[in-house]
Design an enzyme around this catalytic site. Structure first.
Site, short mmCIF file in Angstrom:
data_model
loop_
_atom_site.label_atom_id
_atom_site.label_comp_id
_atom_site.label_asym_id
_atom_site.label_seq_id
_atom_site.Cartn_x
_atom_site.Cartn_y
_atom_site.Cartn_z
N SER A 176 0.84 -1.21 0.00
CA SER A 176 0.00 0.00 0.00
C SER A 176 0.87 1.24 0.00
O SER A 176 2.01 1.23 0.49
CB SER A 176 -0.90 0.01 1.25
OG SER A 176 -1.54 1.26 1.42
N TYR A 189 -1.82 -1.07 10.34
CA TYR A 189 -1.96 -1.42 8.92
C TYR A 189 -0.70 -1.03 8.15
O TYR A 189 -0.18 -1.82 7.36
CB TYR A 189 -3.18 -0.70 8.36
CG TYR A 189 -3.40 -0.87 6.87
CD1 TYR A 189 -3.96 -2.04 6.36
CD2 TYR A 189 -3.05 0.14 5.98
CE1 TYR A 189 -4.17 -2.20 5.00
CE2 TYR A 189 -3.26 0.00 4.61
CZ TYR A 189 -3.82 -1.18 4.13
OH TYR A 189 -4.02 -1.33 2.78
#
Length: 287
Positions: A176, A189
């Protein structure tokens, strides 16, 4: 040119469902023409019931691959992915279960081998996220769950898949943009996504001599069910104009991610390994 998608306030519960999203996402451009880049290949994609995983499955099928779709529990979404893959004339196997379970990952890999007779492409795409702006309020259980889902499942599946992969085969991991920009609301995350970048680089060095390429894709904001199930669940208004902060001023569509995975899965990327693609709307991350 892709038109800007107007995103409005909405929310879902994790893991999120494609069928509830408004507006619906786009998974493959009408003008995308397959050219047999993955003809005869067998691909396993996690988190392929919706979002980026579904787009990847459809693109792979249009390029000639049979696809195994792994997902948690979203049966209706998975059946739609299967329908779309089969509409491209390819076989599709759906497997429901929790990739946090090592035994399930091993059994799933065995089922793919039994069904299709082999494996050429592994896409570790499944992931989850939650919002927390204060590390002292981040529950231990949430930290452990994020790592179990985003990182441990990737390890279990890759470990099971490697004995079946060989020359010109590929592993593609979804990381990401958050691994590079470090948003304050998603420390856990972002940590997992940073781990995926390092896992990709180290594994590439370990298996490149076998002719196996290992790369990653680091999406920016993309319109998937994870957004209303996390940002929307935290505060529905946060989804207003989601993606507008990118230099392109809009959210990405899964249809814009699928070709990245095709590139890394095919011999178009024959001299590329240990690298990360950045489809993120123009944000420069120097990673």
């Amino acid at each position: 040119m892709v038109k800007k998608t107007e995103i409005h306030a909405q929310q879902q519960s994790l893991p999120g469902k494609e069928s509830l999203m408004q507006p619906p996402a786009e998974f493959i451009r009408p003008d995308y023409r397959g050219s047999g880049k993955l003809e005869g290949k067998i691909a396993l994609i996690t988190g392929a019931d919706s979002g980026i995983g579904r787009a990847t499955a459809i693109h792979f099928a249009r390029e000639g691959a049979d696809v195994a779709v792994m997902y948690l529990s979203e049966d209706d979404d998975a059946r739609e992915t299967q329908r779309l893959v089969e509409a491209e004339g390819q076989r599709c196997l759906t497997i429901a279960g929790d990739i946090r379970d090592a035994a399930f990952c091993r059994a799933s890999l065995e089922k793919v081998i039994e069904t299709f007779g082999g494996l050429n492409i592994l896409v570790n795409n499944a992931g989850t996220q939650q919002v927390c702006y204060d590390l002292t309020e981040l529950e231990d259980s949430q930290w452990e769950n994020i790592f179990a889902t985003n990182m441990h499942g990737m390890f279990y599946l890759t470990k099971a898949a490697l004995p079946h992969l060989g020359e010109d085969d590929a592993i593609i991991n979804t990381t990401s943009i958050n691994a590079y920009v470090g948003p304050e609301a998603m420390i856990d995350y972002s940590a997992t996504k940073g781990a995926i970048v390092s896992f990709t680089r180290a594994l590439s060095n370990q298996v490149v001599g076998r002719g196996i390429r290992v790369n990653a894709v680091a999406p920016g904001p993309v319109w998937t069910p994870l957004q209303p199930a996390t940002w929307g669940a935290y505060d529905p208004q946060m989804l207003e104009d989601f993606g507008a902060q990118t230099p392109m001023g809009r959210v990405g569509q899964p249809s814009e991610l699928g070709p990245c995975y095709v590139f890394l899965a095919s011999l178009d990327s024959s001299f590329i390994s240990g690298q990360t693609l950045h489809p993120n709307g123009g944000t420069v991350v120097n990673g």
